[in-house]
Enzyme design. Structure first.
Site, mmCIF file in Angstrom:
data_model
loop_
_atom_site.group_PDB
_atom_site.id
_atom_site.type_symbol
_atom_site.label_atom_id
_atom_site.label_comp_id
_atom_site.label_asym_id
_atom_site.label_seq_id
_atom_site.Cartn_x
_atom_site.Cartn_y
_atom_site.Cartn_z
ATOM 1 N N ALA A 66 0.857 -1.186 0.000
ATOM 2 C CA ALA A 66 0.000 0.000 0.000
ATOM 3 C C ALA A 66 0.894 1.237 0.000
ATOM 4 C CB ALA A 66 -0.890 0.006 1.236
ATOM 5 N N LYS A 67 0.479 2.249 -0.754
ATOM 6 C CA LYS A 67 1.255 3.492 -0.775
ATOM 7 C C LYS A 67 0.619 4.431 0.250
ATOM 8 C CE LYS A 67 3.328 6.562 -4.222
ATOM 9 N NZ LYS A 67 4.710 6.435 -3.805
ATOM 10 N N ALA A 68 0.955 4.176 1.520
ATOM 11 C CA ALA A 68 0.304 4.875 2.624
ATOM 12 C C ALA A 68 1.253 5.908 3.223
ATOM 13 C CB ALA A 68 -0.135 3.869 3.684
ATOM 14 N N TYR A 128 5.769 6.204 5.060
ATOM 15 C CA TYR A 128 6.909 6.926 4.494
ATOM 16 C C TYR A 128 7.887 7.476 5.533
ATOM 17 C CZ TYR A 128 5.931 6.005 -0.303
ATOM 18 O OH TYR A 128 5.796 5.349 -1.494
#
Ligand code: PPE
Length: 315
Positions: A156-158, A162
């Protein structure tokens, strides 16, 4: 980064400086957001968004994995992105859709907070520098391991995830390198702070798999397909750290970084310290695909109908 005029927020375009949130926005406290990085290019057929469908699909998939229902359809997000580019008068740009838990009840339980959606666009040059793209950058294996499926969802690009990339990026920068290379929790090569990684030895291209907890990069899939179409063997598999030092060539892919070679890793030259022939071959084809110069990959581009490009009225 160059400021644009308007940002799309929950269905309307607002002035760049008015695109604000409340300090009790859930995502500010707990990282409960998902996002995309997309690019539009000025192609011979007009402004075109690279693999827009795949980026929108990944945005919705990321949101779903973190229990967020996006209150717009995929087609509405696509149309809103087009409108935001056109209304800002941009021919090429970076596009940052963001879906996040907005201001609502505090506390970890997020499902009673609203889901807000924004789309920002701006002009953004080469992420690791034009010179980096041509000559290659210097990478350092990070002391930070890539987040693992044990505790979050690396596919998931959550936003909250990051913090891991931020730690690795700052460490690399302070040590005098352009980019960090993170290992996975087993010590296998994983990816850059914001790019996927490819290693070439004896003519074979290898790249870590989803089992190494990489982000499912859209540039990664594009580079794999391009390399195979060019006749190269591409093998997704685990990569030991030492293979970075034995490699003839190494390159990274990402929407922001596009295809950037590495010329040095941990103070050892990669190959002869210059981008190698396979990297340059794949990079050339990749650049052609991005900039709409390739017939073969023309359907990877979502053309933005700018008012001047629209057909003239017939009456
Ligand atoms: N891994 C990570 C961790 C990552 O953030 C990216 C994209 C990739 C791989 C490559 O994915 P793709 O863009 O689909 O090929 N990183 C985005 C954010 C960079 C940033 O600084 O912000 C990007 O490239 O847009």
């Amino acid at each position: 980064m160059k400021q644009a005029d308007l940002i799309w927020m929950n269905g309307e375009l607002v002035a760049w400086e008015d695109a604000k949130v409340h300090v009790l926005t859930h995502a500010l406290h707990y990282g409960t957001g998902v996002f995309e990085g997309v690019r539009a290019y000025d192609t011979p057929r007009g402004t075109a968004i690279f693999r827009h469908t795949e980026h929108i699909d990944r945005l919705f998939a990321s949101a779903g994995m973190y229990y967020m229902d996006i209150p717009f359809s995929k087609e509405e997000i696509r149309a809103a992105t087009h409108e935001t580019i056109v209304r800002n008068g941009l021919r090429s740009c970076y596009i940052r859709p963001l879906v996040f838990r907005g201001a609502g009840p505090m506390g970890l339980y997020p499902l009673d907070c609203p889901v807000d959606v924004t789309i920002a666009v701006w002009e953004w040059g080469a992420y690791l520098g034009d010179e980096g793209k041509q000559r290659g950058v210097r990478g350092k294996v990070s002391s930070w391991r890539r987040i693992s499926s044990d505790s979050v969802i690396p596919l998931a690009k959550a936003t909250g995830q990051y913090l891991n990339s931020v730690l690795a990026k700052v460490e690399a920068d302070k040590a005098g390198y352009e980019e960090a290379i993170l290992l996975d929790d087993r010590g296998m090569v994983c990816e850059g702070s914001g790019e996927n990684l490819f290693v070439i030895r004896d003519g074979v291209i290898v790249t870590p798999t989803y089992a190494s907890d990489v982000l499912g990069g859209i540039s990664r899939l594009s580079a794999i397909q391009i390399a195979r179409d060019l006749g190269y063997e591409v093998v997704p598999r685990d990569i030991a750290r030492g293979e970075l030092y034995l490699a003839d060539e190494v390159f990274m892919t990402g929407t922001a970084a596009e295809l950037t070679p590495l010329r040095e890793i941990d103070d050892r030259p990669v190959g002869d310290g210059r981008p190698g022939p396979i990297t340059l071959d794949v990079q050339r084809e990749f650049e052609d695909a991005l900039h709409g110069r390739s017939e073969r990959y023309a359907d990877w581009l979502d053309l933005v109908q700018t008012p001047s490009a629209a057909p003239a009225p017939t009456t």
